[in-house]
Write a protein that holds these residues in place. Structure first.
Motif, mmCIF file in Angstrom:
data_model
loop_
_atom_site.group_PDB
_atom_site.id
_atom_site.type_symbol
_atom_site.label_atom_id
_atom_site.label_comp_id
_atom_site.label_asym_id
_atom_site.label_seq_id
_atom_site.Cartn_x
_atom_site.Cartn_y
_atom_site.Cartn_z
ATOM 1 N N SER A 1 3.663 29.933 18.194
ATOM 2 C CA SER A 1 2.437 30.231 17.443
ATOM 3 C C SER A 1 1.925 31.630 17.742
ATOM 4 O O SER A 1 0.922 32.053 17.177
ATOM 5 N N PHE A 2 2.606 32.345 18.659
ATOM 6 C CA PHE A 2 2.127 33.695 19.000
ATOM 7 C C PHE A 2 3.245 34.518 19.615
ATOM 8 O O PHE A 2 3.932 34.061 20.536
ATOM 9 N N TYR A 3 3.402 35.729 19.121
ATOM 10 C CA TYR A 3 4.352 36.669 19.727
ATOM 11 C C TYR A 3 3.559 37.880 20.197
ATOM 12 O O TYR A 3 2.877 38.521 19.381
ATOM 13 N N GLY A 4 3.639 38.168 21.470
ATOM 14 C CA GLY A 4 2.906 39.301 22.036
ATOM 15 C C GLY A 4 2.331 38.925 23.384
ATOM 16 O O GLY A 4 2.732 37.910 23.985
ATOM 17 N N ASP A 5 1.400 39.721 23.878
ATOM 18 C CA ASP A 5 0.821 39.494 25.193
ATOM 19 C C ASP A 5 -0.682 39.304 25.119
ATOM 20 O O ASP A 5 -1.234 38.384 25.703
ATOM 21 N N CYS B 1 1.246 39.058 17.169
ATOM 22 C CA CYS B 1 1.569 38.341 15.933
ATOM 23 C C CYS B 1 1.253 36.856 16.100
ATOM 24 O O CYS B 1 1.891 36.158 16.895
ATOM 25 N N PHE B 2 0.276 36.402 15.345
ATOM 26 C CA PHE B 2 -0.159 34.990 15.387
ATOM 27 C C PHE B 2 0.565 34.261 14.270
ATOM 28 O O PHE B 2 0.518 34.707 13.119
ATOM 29 N N ALA B 3 1.224 33.158 14.611
ATOM 30 C CA ALA B 3 2.081 32.525 13.609
ATOM 31 C C ALA B 3 1.727 31.053 13.397
ATOM 32 O O ALA B 3 0.615 30.628 13.706
ATOM 33 N N GLY B 4 2.699 30.298 12.871
ATOM 34 C CA GLY B 4 2.459 28.927 12.410
ATOM 35 C C GLY B 4 2.136 27.940 13.522
ATOM 36 O O GLY B 4 2.070 28.306 14.699
ATOM 37 N N ALA B 5 1.958 26.691 13.149
ATOM 38 C CA ALA B 5 1.482 25.716 14.137
ATOM 39 C C ALA B 5 1.847 24.295 13.742
ATOM 40 O O ALA B 5 2.175 24.017 12.583
ATOM 41 N N LYS B 6 1.814 23.426 14.727
ATOM 42 C CA LYS B 6 1.903 21.977 14.511
ATOM 43 C C LYS B 6 1.014 21.400 15.608
ATOM 44 O O LYS B 6 1.414 21.348 16.780
ATOM 45 N N ASN B 7 -0.204 21.078 15.254
ATOM 46 C CA ASN B 7 -1.186 20.722 16.289
ATOM 47 C C ASN B 7 -1.315 19.218 16.435
ATOM 48 O O ASN B 7 -1.508 18.503 15.450
ATOM 49 N N HIS B 8 -1.212 18.749 17.678
ATOM 50 C CA HIS B 8 -1.274 17.316 17.963
ATOM 51 C C HIS B 8 -2.647 16.936 18.496
ATOM 52 O O HIS B 8 -3.214 17.663 19.312
ATOM 53 N N SER B 9 -3.101 15.765 18.104
ATOM 54 C CA SER B 9 -4.269 15.180 18.749
ATOM 55 C C SER B 9 -3.799 13.904 19.436
ATOM 56 O O SER B 9 -3.140 13.060 18.813
ATOM 57 N N VAL B 10 -4.102 13.783 20.729
ATOM 58 C CA VAL B 10 -3.676 12.592 21.490
ATOM 59 C C VAL B 10 -4.867 11.652 21.594
ATOM 60 O O VAL B 10 -5.958 12.069 22.014
ATOM 61 N N ILE B 11 -4.663 10.408 21.182
ATOM 62 C CA ILE B 11 -5.779 9.457 21.154
ATOM 63 C C ILE B 11 -5.544 8.372 22.185
ATOM 64 O O ILE B 11 -4.601 7.571 22.076
ATOM 65 N N MET B 12 -6.403 8.347 23.210
ATOM 66 C CA MET B 12 -6.283 7.348 24.274
ATOM 67 C C MET B 12 -7.043 6.087 23.851
ATOM 68 O O MET B 12 -8.062 6.174 23.142
ATOM 69 N N PRO B 13 -6.593 4.911 24.321
ATOM 70 C CA PRO B 13 -7.252 3.666 23.895
ATOM 71 C C PRO B 13 -8.709 3.548 24.361
ATOM 72 O O PRO B 13 -9.471 2.783 23.778
ATOM 73 N N ILE C 1 1.304 54.797 13.015
ATOM 74 C CA ILE C 1 0.670 53.497 13.311
ATOM 75 C C ILE C 1 0.975 53.163 14.774
ATOM 76 O O ILE C 1 2.144 53.126 15.174
ATOM 77 N N LYS C 2 -0.062 52.926 15.553
ATOM 78 C CA LYS C 2 0.131 52.721 16.996
ATOM 79 C C LYS C 2 0.147 51.254 17.406
ATOM 80 O O LYS C 2 0.725 50.898 18.425
ATOM 81 N N ALA C 3 -0.556 50.398 16.658
ATOM 82 C CA ALA C 3 -0.628 48.985 17.046
ATOM 83 C C ALA C 3 -0.691 48.122 15.793
ATOM 84 O O ALA C 3 -1.286 48.527 14.791
ATOM 85 N N VAL C 4 -0.064 46.945 15.876
ATOM 86 C CA VAL C 4 0.029 46.067 14.707
ATOM 87 C C VAL C 4 -0.521 44.689 15.056
ATOM 88 O O VAL C 4 -0.074 44.064 16.023
ATOM 89 N N SER C 5 -1.492 44.225 14.264
ATOM 90 C CA SER C 5 -1.992 42.847 14.391
ATOM 91 C C SER C 5 -1.550 42.095 13.145
ATOM 92 O O SER C 5 -1.791 42.560 12.026
ATOM 93 N N PHE C 6 -0.925 40.961 13.349
ATOM 94 C CA PHE C 6 -0.443 40.164 12.214
ATOM 95 C C PHE C 6 -0.885 38.723 12.392
ATOM 96 O O PHE C 6 -0.857 38.194 13.509
ATOM 97 N N VAL C 7 -1.231 38.074 11.286
ATOM 98 C CA VAL C 7 -1.422 36.623 11.292
ATOM 99 C C VAL C 7 -0.718 36.079 10.056
ATOM 100 O O VAL C 7 -0.934 36.582 8.945
ATOM 101 N N GLY C 8 0.125 35.057 10.232
ATOM 102 C CA GLY C 8 0.835 34.470 9.092
ATOM 103 C C GLY C 8 1.877 33.481 9.577
ATOM 104 O O GLY C 8 1.747 32.897 10.651
ATOM 105 N N SER C 9 2.935 33.325 8.796
ATOM 106 C CA SER C 9 3.920 32.285 9.088
ATOM 107 C C SER C 9 4.900 32.735 10.186
ATOM 108 O O SER C 9 4.998 33.930 10.478
ATOM 109 N N VAL C 10 5.653 31.777 10.717
ATOM 110 C CA VAL C 10 6.591 32.073 11.807
ATOM 111 C C VAL C 10 7.678 33.077 11.406
ATOM 112 O O VAL C 10 7.862 34.078 12.098
ATOM 113 N N PRO C 11 8.408 32.861 10.290
ATOM 114 C CA PRO C 11 9.489 33.830 10.011
ATOM 115 C C PRO C 11 8.960 35.244 9.823
ATOM 116 O O PRO C 11 9.559 36.211 10.303
#
Ligand code: NAD
Length: 496
Positions: A454-458, A246-258, A218-228
Motif C-alpha cells: 500500500s506504500f512505496y517509499g520511506d 507512492c501510496f497505492a492500493g489496499a485490502k483492509n480487514h476488520s477483525v470481529i471478536m465475539p 522535478i526534485k520529489a514525487v508524491s503519488f496516490v493511486g493503484s498498485v501497478p
C-alpha cells in the motif's frame, strides 16, 4: 460545455491541445466537461515557471508562507459546500460524503499553517570547545503530485499545501476523471495570495506523467493511486534520482471478536464497507469473524442490503455510482468470479440500476460469505461496494490471515478486551490500526502511514513526515574566534 483550464504561472488558461478527455457524470455517463491534455511545451512551461518561482518563494519568511495557508483554510471553509457540490457532480459521491472529502483536506491546510514550528532545526552548544552545531531545514525545489480520482479534494490537499508551506513550488497532475475539483482548489489558493508559479496544474494521463517524471527539474514525487501505477512511478522517479512517496492500493480487514458490541460492529461495518461505493483506499473490504461472532453475518448482510445507492443530492442515498463504466465492469467481473469460485453471495448488487439513470455506473451493495484466501475476491482490490466475510476460530488465525495479505494500508479490530486489542495492535503488519474504529485515517498532526504494497517509499503523507519528505536538512558546525592564539594545523578529523 465547460472546458477545464490549466494553471501556469498564476494564470488560468485553456490548453492549445487538440487531444481531449471527456469528464462524465457517473450517474448517467453524460459528458459534463472537456479536459484538454496539456501539451509537452505547456508542461515544460509549468516546470520552468515553478523553477523560477522557487528562487523567490524559498526566501519568503516562513510566517508569511504560513499566512497564505491561514487565508487559504479560511477560503476553503467559506467555499466548503461549493467545492463539495462540484466534487459530487464529477465523482457521484453523496453530498455529505463529498463534504467529508473537502474537510479532511482542510485539516491538512490547517496543519500546513503551523509550518514554522515543524521546520525548527536543532542546536548543540559546545560540541567541541567553543564549537556549536545546529541544523536547519530547507526546501527542495519543484515537487510533483499525481493524484487519483477517489479523493479529488483531500489528496491534492495532502500534497501541495505541505510542500509549498515548506518553501517548495509545485506541479500537480490531478486525475483526469474529476479535474474540476482540484481546479476549484487552485482558484482559491490564488485568491488566498499564493504568488504566481507556486502552484501549477497540468492535465493528462500516462504520457504526461512520464514526461514529468523524467524531468531533471522535478526534485520529489508524491503519488496516490493503484498498485501497478504506483510501482511504475516509484521505479521511474527513483531511477531518475528523485525522492518518491507512492501510496497505492489496499485490502483492509476488520477483525470481529465475539465479545464486541454487536450493534456497534454491524453499523460500523455498513458505513466502512459500502460507503463511497467502496471507493476508498481505507474501506473495509474484508470482515474476519472470530468464533461465534460469525453468527452475526446474516444480520450484517441484511443491514448492508438495505443501503440504497442514489444521486449525489438524494439525502436518503447511502452512496453513489462508481466512477466509470470500466470500474463498473471490473467490479461486476469480480462479483461473478466470487460466485464462480464458490463464495456465497448473500446480497447481490450486480443487477442494481437507478430508474431513469440506467446508463450510469451503478452497482448495489454486495455481501459474500464463505470467502477463502485463494479466491479472486479476496486477493484483488475490488474498489466497489462489496464486502467479503471470512470466518476463523481464533484471534491468532485472524492475525495470520491479515499479515499474509500483501497490502498493509488499514485494519481494525472490534473487541471489548484490552488484551486482545493490544495483542493485535502490536503484532499486525499494517500501518494504520483502528480499535473499535473502522477507518483509522490519522489526523494531520500524525502522518498517513500505509505499509507493504500500500506504500512505496520511506516518508509518508502530511504531519512531520511530510515536512521531512519535502525538505533537506543542513547541519552547520561553527566557531567564532575571540583571541589571536593558534595551536597550528589540526591533522585529524576530530574537532578541536
Ligand atoms: P490510478 O493508478 O489509475 O491513477 C492515479 C493517477 O495516476 C492518475 O492521476 C492517473 O492519471 C495516473 N496514471 C494512470 N495510469 C498511469 C500510468 N500508466 N502511468 C503514469 N500515470 C498513470 O488510480 P485511480 O483509479 O485514480 O485511484 C484508485 C486507486 O488509488 C485505488 O487502487 C486506491 O486504493 C488507490 N488509493 C490509495 C490511497 C492510499 O493512500 N494508499 C488513497 C486513495 C486511493
Amino acid at each position: 460545455m465547460q472546458t477545464i483550464q490549466q494553471l501556469i504561472n498564476g494564470q488560468f488558461e485553456t490548453s492549445q491541445s487538440k487531444e481531449m478527455i471527456d469528464v462524465t457524470n457517473p450517474a448517467n455517463n453524460e459528458v459534463i466537461a472537456k479536459l484538454p491534455v496539456s501539451t509537452e511545451s505547456e508542461i515544460e512551461r509549468a516546470i520552468a515557471c515553478a523553477k523560477e518561482a522557487f528562487k523567490t518563494w524559498k526566501k519568503v519568511p516562513v510566517s508569511e508562507r504560513a499566512r497564505v495557508m491561514l487565508r487559504y483554510q479560511h477560503l476553503l471553509k467559506e467555499h466548503h459546500d461549493d467545492i463539495a457540490s462540484i466534487l459530487s457532480k464529477e465523482t457521484g459521491k453523496t453530498f455529505e460524503d463529498a463534504k467529508g472529502d473537502v474537510w479532511r483536506g482542510i485539516e491538512v491546510v490547517e496543519q500546513a499553517a503551523n509550518v514554522a514550528s515543524m521546520m525548527m532545526g536543532e542546536t548543540v552548544e559546545n560540541v567541541a570547545t567553543d564549537i556549536d552545531t545546529y541544523s536547519m531545514i530547507q526546501p527542495l525545489g519543484v515537487c510533483l503530485g499525481i493524484t487519483p480520482f477517489n479523493f479529488p479534494a483531500m489528496i491534492p490537499l495532502w500534497m501541495f499545501p505541505m510542500a509549498v508551506a515548506c518553501g517548495n513550488t509545485f506541479v500537480l497532475k490531478p486525475s483526469e476523471q474529476d479535474p474540476a475539483t482540484p481546479m476549484k482548489l487552485a482558484e482559491l489558493f490564488i485568491e488566498a495570495g499564493a504568488p504566481a508559479g507556486i502552484l501549477n496544474i497540468v492535465h493528462g494521463g500516462k504520457d504526461q506523467v512520464n514526461h514529468l517524471l523524467e524531468h531533471e527539474d522535478i526534485k520529489a514525487v508524491s503519488f496516490v493511486g493503484s498498485v501497478p501505477v504506483g510501482q511504475h512511478i516509484y521505479r521511474t522517479a527513483t531511477k531518475n534520482m528523485k525522492r518518491a512517496q507512492c501510496f497505492a492500493g489496499a485490502k483492509n480487514h476488520s477483525v470481529i471478536m465475539p465479545d464486541a458490541n454487536k450493534e456497534k460492529v454491524l453499523n460500523n461495518l455498513v458505513g466502512s464497507s459500502v460507503g463511497a461505493a467502496g471507493q476508498r483506499c481505507m474501506a473495509i473490504s474484508v470482515a474476519v469473524f472470530v468464533g461465534d461472532s460469525a453468527n452475526w453475518i446474516p444480520e450484517l448482510a441484511e443491514k448492508i442490503g438495505k443501503v440504497k445507492p442514489g444521486l449525489w443530492d438524494d439525502k436518503n442515498a447511502g452512496f453513489g455510482p462508481l466512477i466509470s463504466p470500466q470500474a463498473k465492469a471490473r467490479v461486476l467481473s469480480l462479483i461473478q468470479k466470487g460466485k464462480d469460485e464458490g463464495a456465497s453471495c448473500l446480497v447481490d448488487g450486480s443487477e442494481f440500476t437507478l430508474e431513469g439513470y440506467e446508463n450510469g455506473n451503478w452497482v448495489g451493495p454486495t455481501v459474500f460469505a464463505g470467502v477463502t484466501a485463494n479466491m479472486a475476491i479476496y486477493q484483488e482490490e475490488i474498489f466497489g461496494p462489496v464486502l467479503c466475510c471470512m470466518q476463523v476460530d481464533t484471534l491468532e488465525e485472524a492475525l495470520a490471515l491479515v499479515n499474509a495479505n500483501p497490502y498493509g494500508n488499514g485494519t481494525s479490530i472490534f473487541t471489548a478486551s484490552g488484551a486482545a486489542a493490544r495483542y493485535y495492535q502490536s503484532n499486525v503488519e499494517v500501518g494504520q490500526v483502528g480499535i473499535n474504529v473502522p477507518i483509522p485515517v490519522p489526523l494531520p498532526f500524525f502522518s498517513f502511514t500505509g505499509w507493504k504494497n500500500s506504500f512505496y517509499g520511506d516518508l509518508h503523507a502530511y504531519g512531520k513526515q511530510a515536512i521531512r519528505f519535502y525538505t533537506e536538512t543542513k547541519t552547520i558546525t561553527a566557531r567564532w574566534f575571540d583571541d589571536e592564539s593558534d595551536s597550528g594545523p589540526n591533522m585529524t578529523i576530530n574537532l578541536r
